[in-house]
Design an enzyme around this catalytic site. Structure first.
Site, PDB file in Angstrom:
ATOM      1  CE  LYS A 110     -18.740  35.521 -17.998  1.00 34.42           C
ATOM      2  NZ  LYS A 110     -18.741  36.525 -18.594  1.00 34.42           N
ATOM      3  CE  LYS A 126     -18.560  40.828 -24.612  1.00 36.51           C
ATOM      4  NZ  LYS A 126     -17.872  41.706 -23.690  1.00 36.51           N
ATOM      5  CB  SER A 152     -12.982  34.829 -21.387  1.00 38.84           C
ATOM      6  OG  SER A 152     -13.728  35.671 -21.642  1.00 38.84           O
ATOM      7  N   GLY A 153     -11.473  37.229 -23.430  1.00 37.64           N
ATOM      8  CA  GLY A 153     -10.936  38.343 -23.556  1.00 37.64           C
ATOM      9  C   GLY A 153     -10.189  38.697 -24.675  1.00 37.64           C
ATOM     10  CG  HIS A 211     -15.895  37.875 -15.119  1.00 32.34           C
ATOM     11  ND1 HIS A 211     -15.270  39.350 -14.933  1.00 32.34           N
ATOM     12  CD2 HIS A 211     -16.472  37.896 -16.500  1.00 32.34           C
ATOM     13  CE1 HIS A 211     -15.072  39.735 -15.855  1.00 32.34           C
ATOM     14  NE2 HIS A 211     -15.524  39.118 -17.091  1.00 32.34           N
ATOM     15  CG  ASP A 263     -19.525  41.098 -20.416  1.00 33.79           C
ATOM     16  OD1 ASP A 263     -18.766  40.733 -19.586  1.00 33.79           O
ATOM     17  OD2 ASP A 263     -19.408  41.759 -21.531  1.00 33.79           O
ATOM     18  CD  GLU A 264     -17.477  42.629 -17.388  1.00 35.85           C
ATOM     19  OE1 GLU A 264     -17.357  42.078 -18.207  1.00 35.85           O
ATOM     20  OE2 GLU A 264     -16.890  44.125 -17.887  1.00 35.85           O
TER      21      GLU A 264
END
Lengths: 425, 425
Positions: B180, B154, B353-354, B270, B182-183
């Site tokens: 990972k 992030k 996640s989230g 994802h 991000d989307e």
């Protein structure tokens, strides 16, 4: 905490320039102020998350964060400007993961619908658009002005290869220009793809000889990617002009490659499944946007709804979608939330389908104009005298409409049409 | 007319055997009887249309039509049995075009949600399922029992390649197993895919040396198909174990080929965008079904929700999804509408996640068990002392949870965790 993480994403004074602009309909969750929910959407779809980050510098945020620049609590519509650097050019899945990704699941929103996107010129230029478009299709089919007439072989599933080809032949001989597979017909135990395509194309040649008109078949190549491409190349090798694909079930990544492979096929987009996320006016993604993405990628034909048929979809919405894919300059209003300049991206031929029959042709043409495919399955094969007479009736209705003759007068000369109208009114 | 076209699709006495069974939640449109709407769905998703057809023989209909064999007006749930011949094996887009296609847009229904599908053995056997699955992933990462700990770099977008790799390094050194993208991070102007992957993998090697643990990077290869495959092969050539994909934005056709290419990469799914059609309990497609499709195709890891985080998704729903992708025999009830026997299809590792942070780990592990990835972005990088301390705090919370030590006691020994809990409680 949320306040702090999302602050700074609202700027009503901001004037977008080269930004990508998205319009959403927004209902905040209970107890969440409208402005905060709007900022949460802008944050999550650009560079933010639910808590402030040690790794996000002020400079970075200034350069890359999205901005809610328009916000209307009464209508629920917000507009967000995204710096173009947030998007990889020519990558539709990446665009959707950003502006149509996590936002739909956020706790701050109760309902959220992505209504429209205005693509800036530089983004549009990273796509090819349709290879043929309306004029290309008309040229190949040698139909200059009138709407094209198409049918879907029905029943959706059940016919074997030989029966399928025979139904297609009858439809062509009756007057259809186009015959397509249905959305769930691919390669079945009782109707194998290769055999069906071979036999149907053979009868297409026959239909062309007998009728003296150009006729085309649209085989459904919907499958896992490499199989889809193998089938598309196969139909091309047999002299087929078209491939049809179920765009929602197949997905954007494969669709882009199918277009970019430039196989020389007219690409026909069936939208089965879209209503899972387009139908609710308050949540999901609009069909208008799906249509814009199809034009960007480069489908030549797209199902847009029938206005008057078996499927949900109001006149205003279907008309707006038709304009969006066929005009070059799109103005706001009348179903278009945002404007668009399509530059040199060719127009897509709108396909009206779903519950149509000959009696509905005049109203449809009046609403949608001549640049459409009028496609009817049940409305052809449901004719009491069978497919061929059903196609004759449809063509009669179309020719009468083009001449401005009301159908009730046309039935005096055309008994097939009279029979169809007696059945369906 | 509609009555006649749809009649014969209801048979409460029918006992399905080798059929594919779908369960829907159904609300009919105004003035449409429940039974008629149910039959309309069964008809449109198998072989029928809005009007009777001259081309549909009785024999064909008997053999291929779907049957509403269970119907509950009170709950709105209907179950439909589809003869397996209606489906092309190994072709997910074809399946969806059938049972999740036109039905959502029909005028006979007001709301319709596809809740679950029971796949018969013969259908399941036409798919490979995950190559690695839970045990394969654990073997590669040399983590036997505890949940894996992961983070997302992030901010989603903004870091350049060098900064990205540095943030990853700090997360690994702090104690994360997985890092990972991000989307919405693919190949950006300011952060190019190849350069980022090279630099991040270099620092992964460094992190492994320093920590003595296995560490893995999950680069986001979301793109048009051939570019996605090129990127996947590229990361494999550099010794990367993973590829991550935004499954909803990419779409089923490309996902199947990515799996079938058997590149030897662990595939991480994802689900950005799923909530556009999964969130409304009354319309669309359930996340449970999306998860089942991912398992069939063969993703090794899948985002299932966090129960306690920033995203919508109740405990019962997320638990059911976790069970569906991790167990072999699924019984009805507790969020599962239909049963399933996964045969030899491997289990998929559930990724939570989230909106997670260290304080939520005990509750999460209690609900979901050990076979999960606990993935937190903001909950790591939002730590007041930065990414490394955030990862340390998360690992401390995880280790304490594994030992059954309440976090409030663990904070006495672990100041990073104490700081995290003071911030997020």
């Amino acid at each position: 905490m949320a306040d702090k993480a999302y602050s700074g994403y609202l700027n009503p004074k901001y004037v977008p320039r080269a930004d990508l602009i998205a319009a959403f309909y927004l209902e905040p969750a209970a107890k969440v102020p409208f402005e905060e929910a709007a900022q949460a959407v802008a944050s999550e779809s650009s560079i933010g998350t639910w808590t402030p980050l040690s790794t996000l510098s002020k400079k970075m945020k200034r350069k890359l964060h999205a901005r809610v620049f328009s916000l209307n609590k009464r209508t629920g519509i917000i507009k967000i400007a995204y710096p173009l650097a947030l998007f990889e050019k020519g990558n539709i899945p990446q665009l959707l993961s950003s502006v149509a990704g996590n936002v739909f699941g956020m706790k701050e929103v109760k309902n959220l619908k992505l209504l429209d996107i205005n693509f800036p010129n530089r983004y549009i230029r990273s796509f090819k658009g349709p290879r043929f478009g309306i004029q290309g299709v008309r040229h190949i089919l040698k139909v200059k002005k009138r709407p094209l007439l198409g049918t879907i072989v029905k029943p959706k599933l059940g016919l074997n290869e030989r029966q399928h080809a025979q139904v297609a032949l009858q439809a062509w001989l009756g007057g259809c220009d186009l015959v397509k597979d249905d959305e769930n017909l691919t390669s079945m135990r009782f109707n194998k793809f290769e055999k069906r395509v071979r036999q149907t194309l053979r009868l297409r040649d026959k239909a062309e000889k007998i009728s003296g008109e150009r006729k085309a078949y649209m085989p459904n190549v919907t499958a896992p990617f490499s199989e889809m491409m193998r089938r598309a190349k196969f139909v091309k090798s047999l002299g087929c002009e078209y491939a049809m694909v179920d765009i929602v079930s197949v997905g954007w990544s494969a669709l882009q490659d199918l277009r970019d492979a430039d196989l020389g096929l007219i690409l026909h987009a069936h939208r089965a499944g879209h209503a899972a996320f387009t139908r609710n006016p308050r949540h999901g993604i609009s069909m208008l946007l799906i249509a814009k993405l199809c034009r960007l990628i480069g489908f030549d034909q797209l199902h847009v709804g029938a206005i008057v048929g078996k499927m949900h979809g109001g006149k205003r919405e279907v008309k707006a979608i038709g304009e969006e894919i066929e005009d070059t300059i799109i103005h706001k209003g009348k179903g278009h939330v945002l404007s668009e300049n399509w530059l040199n991206i060719k127009p897509v031929l709108a396909v009206c389908s779903g519950g149509l029959h000959p009696g509905k042709i005049p109203e449809l043409v009046k609403a949608m104009g001549n640049d459409i495919v009028i496609q009817m399955g049940g409305g052809v094969h449901g004719h009491p005298f069978g497919t061929r007479h059903g196609a004759i009736a449809a063509r009669q209705a179309l020719e009468a409409t083009m001449k401005g003759i009301p159908l009730k007068y046309a039935t005096m000369k055309h008994f097939e049409l009279a029979i169809a109208l007696r059945k369906w009114g």
